[in-house]
Design an enzyme around this catalytic site. Sequence first.
Site, PDB file in Angstrom:
ATOM      1  N   CYS A  75       0.838  -1.210   0.000  1.00  0.00           N
ATOM      2  CA  CYS A  75       0.000   0.000   0.000  1.00  0.00           C
ATOM      3  C   CYS A  75       0.872   1.259   0.000  1.00  0.00           C
ATOM      4  O   CYS A  75       1.536   1.562   0.999  1.00  0.00           O
ATOM      5  CB  CYS A  75      -0.931  -0.022   1.205  1.00  0.00           C
ATOM      6  N   CYS A  95       0.081   3.972   2.633  1.00  0.00           N
ATOM      7  CA  CYS A  95       0.467   3.525   3.975  1.00  0.00           C
ATOM      8  C   CYS A  95       1.894   3.950   4.306  1.00  0.00           C
ATOM      9  O   CYS A  95       2.201   4.278   5.454  1.00  0.00           O
ATOM     10  CB  CYS A  95       0.354   2.005   4.090  1.00  0.00           C
TER      11      CYS A  95
END
Length: 309
Positions: free
Chosen positions: A46, A49
Amino acid sequence: MLEFGQNTAAPATDLIKDVTEANFMADVIDASNEVPVIVDFWATWCGPCRTLGPMLEDAVTKAKGAVKMAKIDVDQNQRLAQALAQQGLPLQSIPTVVAFVKGRPVDMFQGAVPASEIDAFIKRAIEQGGGDPSGGLDDAIAAAEEMLTEGNAADAAQVFGAVIQEDPENAEAFAGMARCHLAMDDPDQAEAVLNGVPAAIAHAAPIEAVRAQVELARQAANTGPLDELRAALEADPTNLQARFDLAQALHAAGQVQDAVDELLNLFRRDREWNDGAAKAQLFTIFDALKANDPIMLNGRRKLSSMIFA
């Protein structure tokens, strides 16, 4: 490799932990009874993230212990993520950041956000946990709490009122004022205080605790005799309404542990009975107790183990 991870280094302090299914109960649910826990649901693939994670860690570190942070890799903890999603957390998109207070999610956001929004999110979590991000009036509140403990509710109410004049969004002061009126056997006035709480702190943990205490006080006025309720349950142990009524009467009589035990028994028998009344009543009792009360801590642990079983 560095470019694939959210943060390859181990958390520097106990404020920030990598959490798995094995320690979720201890490091999130139980820990959030002491201070709010910010849970970052992330994955190695991700991109957002990788941006959000370090920003969250910086903000949590700056809070100097007022909050903690748990990092959960959803790919490595799929069963935990699925169980939490079934309980209503929208984890289909990451990063998802959830604030837990007293074992329950109270706030969340998704996606990478600016540092200012992270700071505001953490400030709300601290307030919902009963903390005071601005500091200052703690001594006055402590003095008022001591007065209330000693039975001097009227003077305590004056001190809480003075704090509210200084800080109109002080959740501890509003909660203390309401508890003073409960101590003076005036639940209507306690509810009036709660109705006047500013929207910004309406769902703070101290306010929710007193709301629960008011609800339980009103229930206590309508409970039946313990002996009759016990006899009804002994005559038919499958009578769930009798078990629920007995639990309410036990709580009204000050037998809190016994009340929790009966409600856990009811939940174990039929968790959906009466639209989940047993779980709702347990949460009301837990919310009314102090964050470190062993009845609440053990009861939440037992209920969570049944929910996630």
